[in-house]
Scaffold this motif. Structure first.
Motif, PDB file in Angstrom:
ATOM      1  N   GLN A 301     -14.688  -1.847  12.563  1.00 29.48           N
ATOM      2  CA  GLN A 301     -14.509  -0.399  12.538  1.00 29.48           C
ATOM      3  C   GLN A 301     -13.219   0.057  13.228  1.00 29.48           C
ATOM      4  O   GLN A 301     -12.666   1.093  12.884  1.00 29.48           O
ATOM      5  N   THR A 305     -10.593   2.464  11.361  1.00 25.99           N
ATOM      6  CA  THR A 305     -10.121   3.731  11.937  1.00 25.99           C
ATOM      7  C   THR A 305      -8.602   3.810  11.920  1.00 25.99           C
ATOM      8  O   THR A 305      -8.017   4.836  11.560  1.00 25.99           O
ATOM      9  N   SER A 334     -15.481  10.316  13.210  1.00 24.61           N
ATOM     10  CA  SER A 334     -16.831   9.774  13.405  1.00 24.61           C
ATOM     11  C   SER A 334     -16.780   8.352  13.943  1.00 24.61           C
ATOM     12  O   SER A 334     -17.527   7.993  14.868  1.00 24.61           O
ATOM     13  N   LEU A 335     -15.908   7.533  13.364  1.00 22.84           N
ATOM     14  CA  LEU A 335     -15.793   6.152  13.823  1.00 22.84           C
ATOM     15  C   LEU A 335     -15.237   6.085  15.240  1.00 22.84           C
ATOM     16  O   LEU A 335     -15.646   5.226  16.033  1.00 22.84           O
ATOM     17  N   GLU A 337     -15.746   8.205  17.614  1.00 26.65           N
ATOM     18  CA  GLU A 337     -16.864   8.503  18.502  1.00 26.65           C
ATOM     19  C   GLU A 337     -17.830   7.333  18.577  1.00 26.65           C
ATOM     20  O   GLU A 337     -18.348   6.993  19.641  1.00 26.65           O
ATOM     21  N   LEU A 338     -18.094   6.696  17.437  1.00 25.89           N
ATOM     22  CA  LEU A 338     -18.997   5.551  17.397  1.00 25.89           C
ATOM     23  C   LEU A 338     -18.459   4.402  18.255  1.00 25.89           C
ATOM     24  O   LEU A 338     -19.210   3.734  18.976  1.00 25.89           O
ATOM     25  N   ASP A 340     -16.492   4.778  20.718  1.00 24.51           N
ATOM     26  CA  ASP A 340     -16.285   5.285  22.076  1.00 24.51           C
ATOM     27  C   ASP A 340     -14.926   4.837  22.610  1.00 24.51           C
ATOM     28  O   ASP A 340     -14.801   4.369  23.731  1.00 24.51           O
TER      29      ASP A 340
END
Length: 973
Positions: A301, A305, A334-335, A337-338, A340
């Motif tokens: 991910q 991103t 979104s990614l 945040e996922l 972090d």
């Protein structure tokens, strides 16, 4: 757009991202078990059971693969505690089995990084006791990563040094290469020293290719892709990533292929920023889409991103592209945040801010501010500079211009903080060159704030002129300014007598290798071996140079320059940027600041891409020697100089030109107001100066007392009787092939005698060396403190790809010299305000590094202490050069300043009907007003003074009339 985000210091050593510590042992064991971070689920082998590992160990307890089996087994989370206990017991029963301790560290790391330190430390000490170099190197590499993760950088550095020392002594090329890669990672990740990291990687390259394993090649290419990109070596970085992508594809390494594809897309955007070309955005977008597809294949991910962000940045503003960008940005956020990850949040926020600036200004400001807060918290100057650049873009398009200027100025502060992390001047210059567009942008925005573009002024005009001039000076020739002005600062504590002695030994070995390369009898195989040895010595010599001295920057203010100029002088400082960037925001444009004692004016110029094309065309036409350049000369004059010259006071007779970008190689002397009019040099004395700050430094130097001598070296004879073998080498031989083939310069010898005769009637008599006496040894053994004029009439060879190999070709003069006088040697000549005349082809030309200027032979003489250099922009014919230089010295001998003497000589050459190709390429660099010699008095009157005035006047009248006659007879094409 930001630099490639993969260049964060955590990349390629942080286990959270790639797990290189585990791979250290895996690659040595023929890649028994690919790291989970680098293998897709489908490709990952099934983990062995604990029972199978016990059986392997009992059967072959000494085998490394038997120990490695336990790590493979521990890939299954339920088995980790059991494996950890099993390994702990085995380590206690087998205290001399370093591989068990090493694998225990790997297993501990899977769940508790800190717990891995003790077994790694035990493994390293065990291997050291057993004198197992490979084991100690691998354990030390893994231990280093653990220490870095805990912020124990000094201990990590000590282990790095130990790893390199052990690997180097082992005599094993692959192990040595791996250690060098670790050293390079330490340099750029922790010390941020990109230049040394690059040179260390170049040392490793010869050990990795062609015989290294695939894993080692991946490691090398992965680190080199980052370091070369950060240094701004975009073409080299692109080549590295193409190789990495192909290697990753052939080995089905999806993760590294995704990384390489992303880097290629990022590099395309960087090249687009540096050199906007038609179709550039479309090409970069296509590469970004490829990167996104490759990232999706990895399932990683973080990679997804990054690829999403760069794709969004390259999308245009059609309704379809806007909708696509909105969707991709939602996914990017979104990614982030996922994951972090503040780095990913920062990247997505900055990109979204620029995308939404026209439709949601308030939201754009909010995003840009949030990205800036994250960058400040991260304390990484690279990300801070990037975030400030984005914040400035948003402010420019949504807020009052002074707000944009504030952020853009802070971005330059951050970029210059990055520059200060480099341990050598050339790396400082390379790194700062990647930010040149930011200087142009800030200067242009500042002038716009003062109303220079015709819009309403938001700041007082004088203030904006002062601030724009200050930005211009921060950009120009910084390393040369540091070398000359900061020399008053204390010497580096690292420049010890032992270090200087080591550097001296390396320099002696360099000479020996270069003498071999100049030997016609050297066989092709020996030539390739010598070149490789030379490259290694060159890198070692650069590492041993004293670190740059960082005194307070001594930039000249606009007010100080105005006050320092004479009534007859004007300084024209060019800033040659682009009108717009890839986001459609103003990139600052191109300008000329015309500075005189009575004040400063600013004028807009065509943007850089137009000037590049015009300057290239003009230079090509000059080479034809048929007057076909007259129309182009008038067009360039109108674009660059027309309004500026029209606004100058009538008293101005000398122009000090501060070029930028494509103007460095432009023969200003041959420009003219009209195709049928006289050239610029008929109206003004001309000189090129690297920056106003350096001009002030030279101008403020105390005047030297009359006297001294001129040292003249002419027509050096290397006493070589055999031609160099012409067999093609696999590596570029560059200056050595050319230098060995060069012939005699009979006109240069005559020129030397003429200079000697002319200066006999001055306070600066000449000491002449010709033939084999015109040697490098003679130059270096002379006490140059009393030399007022240094004249070198010799061949020059220019290496645009490796500027430090460029050279003036002299006779050796002793076994300790090679006759190849290179910039590193020139800079140590200890000249004291002398005039240097380089009667040698292309001595003023070379690689143009944005911001820093031309990396020429002439520049090296400034580092040595010269105040003015007369040199050539292009190859000159031997007879024409000799005649022009003789004329120059006749006028110099009358006590004329350097630029006045050259102008008078050029006027005479024009009166003789010679084309600009014969005289416009010779230029004055530095202090144009320098008076290098004065005539002896005879009966109270200085010889030649009256003759100079009369000759110049008659030549000018004849030149104007002659130009009119020639143009009437042959219209310009």
């Amino acid at each position: 757009l930001p630099p490639a985000e993969v260049t964060t210091r955590k990349h390629f050593s942080c286990l959270d991202k790639l797990g290189l510590a585990i791979l250290a042992v895996t690659w040595v064991l023929a890649e028994v078990c690919p790291s989970p971070a680098l293998a897709s689920e489908a490709a990952r082998p099934q983990a062995p059971t604990l029972v199978e590992c016990r059986e392997r160990f009992l059967a072959h307890p000494e085998a490394r693969e038997s120990a490695m089996c336990f790590y493979q087994c521990a890939q299954a989370p339920p088995a980790r505690d059991t494996v950890q206990r099993e390994l702990t017991a085995l380590v206690e029963r087998h205290p001399d089995h370093g591989w068990l301790a090493l694998v225990l560290g790997h297993v501990e790391h899977l769940t508790d990084r800190k717990a891995a330190e003790a077994p790694y430390q035990r493994a390293a000490m065990t291997f050291r006791r057993l004198q197992d170099a490979e084991g100690e190197v691998l354990a030390g590499m893994n231990l280093r990563v653990i220490l870095l993760a805990q912020g124990r950088t000094q201990e990590a550095a000590e282990w790095t040094r130990r790893v390199v020392e052990v690997a180097s002594a082992s005599g094993r090329p692959e192990l040595h290469a791996r250690a060098l890669i670790v050293e390079a990672s330490q340099l750029y990740e922790v010390e941020q020293d990109l230049g040394r990291a690059f040179r260390v990687l170049k040392r490793a390259e010869a050990l990795v290719f062609p015989d290294g394993g695939e894993g080692l090649k991946k490691q090398y290419l992965g680190v080199m892709s980052t370091v070369s990109e950060r240094l701004g070596r975009l073409e080299e970085a692109a080549d590295v990533n193409l190789r990495l992508a192909e290697l990753a594809r052939s080995t089905r390494d999806l993760f590294l292929e995704g990384h390489a594809r992303y880097m290629l897309a990022s590099l395309a955007t960087r090249r687009l920023e540096r050199d906007p070309t038609p179709g550039g955005r479309e090409h970069a977008l296509a590469l970004a889409r490829q990167a996104l597809a490759a990232a999706e294949n990895t399932g990683n991910q973080t990679q997804v991103t990054r690829a999403l962000r760069i794709t969004v940045a390259m999308l245009g503003n059609t309704p379809e592209e806007r909708r696509e960008a909105d969707e991709l940005l939602k996914r990017c956020m979104s990614l982030a945040e996922l994951l972090d990850s503040n780095e990913r949040r920062l990247a997505c926020l900055s990109t979204r801010a620029v995308r939404r600036v026209d439709v949601d200004p308030a939201g754009a400001i909010q995003d840009a501010d949030a990205a800036l807060r994250l960058a400040v918290e991260g304390k990484d100057p690279l990300y801070l500079a990037w975030a400030l650049r984005g914040r400035g873009t948003v402010a420019y398009r949504t807020q009052p211009l002074p707000e944009a200027l504030r952020h853009a100025e802070r971005a330059l502060d951050a970029a210059e903080a990055l520059r200060e992390t480099q341990s050598d001047a050339s790396s400082q210059a390379e790194l700062l060159a990647t930010w040149v567009g930011d200087y142009h942008r800030l200067a242009g925005w500042t002038l716009e704030a003062g109303g220079a573009t015709g819009q309403g002024a938001t700041l007082p005009t004088r203030e904006t002129l002062t601030r724009a001039f200050a930005v211009s000076e921060r950009l120009r020739a910084r390393t040369l300014l540091d070398a000359l002005v900061a020399s008053r600062a204390l010497a580096s504590s690292e420049d010890t007598p032992e270090r200087r002695a080591e550097r001296g030994e390396v320099q002696r070995r360099l000479v020996a290798v270069q003498r071999r390369l100049l030997d016609a009898a050297l066989a092709e195989g020996g030539r390739e071996t010598a070149l490789k040895e030379l490259q290694e010595l060159e890198r070692h010599e650069r590492d041993l140079r004293p670190a740059p001295r960082h005194g307070a920057p001594d930039f000249a203010s606009l007010e100080a320059v105005e006050q320092g100029l004479g009534e007859d002088e004007a300084l024209l400082a060019f800033l040659v940027g682009d009108d717009g960037d890839v986001s459609g925001t103003s990139a600052g444009g191109a300008w000329v600041l015309a500075v005189t004692r009575s004040g400063t004016q600013v004028h807009r110029l065509p943007e850089r891409t137009r000037l590049v094309a015009a300057a290239t065309l003009f230079s090509g036409l000059v080479e034809r020697r048929d007057d076909s350049e007259l129309g182009a000369a008038a067009a360039l004059h109108a674009q660059l100089l027309g309004p500026a010259l029209a606004g100058l006071p009538p008293t101005v007779r000398r122009l000090l030109l501060v070029p930028d970008g494509p103007l460095h190689d432009l023969p200003f002397a041959a420009l003219r107001e009209r195709p049928d009019g006289p050239p610029l040099v008929a109206r003004y004395e001309l000189a090129l100066v690297p920056s106003a700050s350096l001009w002030r430094h030279w101008r403020q130097a105390p005047a030297r007392a009359p006297g001294g001598e001129a040292l003249v070296l002419a027509d050096p004879d290397r006493a070589l009787r055999q031609p160099l073998a012409r067999a093609a080498a696999r590596e570029r031989t560059g200056v050595f092939t050319e230098a060995a083939r060069l012939g005699a310069l009979p006109e240069a010898r005559r020129e030397g005698h003429e200079v000697e005769d002319v200066l006999r009637g001055t306070h600066t008599p000449a000491r002449l060396h010709v033939g084999t006496d015109a040697s490098e040894h003679a130059l270096k053994s002379t006490d140059l403190s009393s030399v007022r004029v240094l004249h070198l009439a010799a061949h020059a060879v220019v290496d645009a790809e490796a500027p430090e190999r460029s050279a003036l070709v002299l006779a050796p003069g002793s076994e300790e010299e090679d006759g190849i006088l290179q910039p590193r040697e020139i800079a140590e000549l200890h000249l004291k305000g002398a005039l240097v005349v380089l009667s040698a082809c292309r001595s003023a030309s070379g690689t143009v590094l944005p911001g820093e200027g031309v990396l020429s032979l002439a520049r090296a003489f400034f580092e040595a202490g010269a105040h003015a250099v007369v040199a050539s922009l292009w190859p000159l014919r031997d007879d024409e050069a000799a005649a022009l230089v003789e004329r120059f010295y006749r006028h110099l001998a009358t006590g004329a300043g350097t630029s006045a003497a050259l102008r008078a000589a050029q006027l005479e050459a024009m009166e003789d009907g010679l084309p600009p190709a014969a005289w416009a390429g010779l230029v004055v660099l530095g202090d144009a007003s320098l008076v290098a010699t004065t005539p002896l008095e005879r009966g109270g009157v200085t010889t030649g003074a009256l003759a100079l005035t009369t000759t110049a006047f008659l030549v000018l009248i004849g030149l104007v009339l002659g130009a009119r006659r020639r143009v009437r007879g042959k219209p310009p094409s």
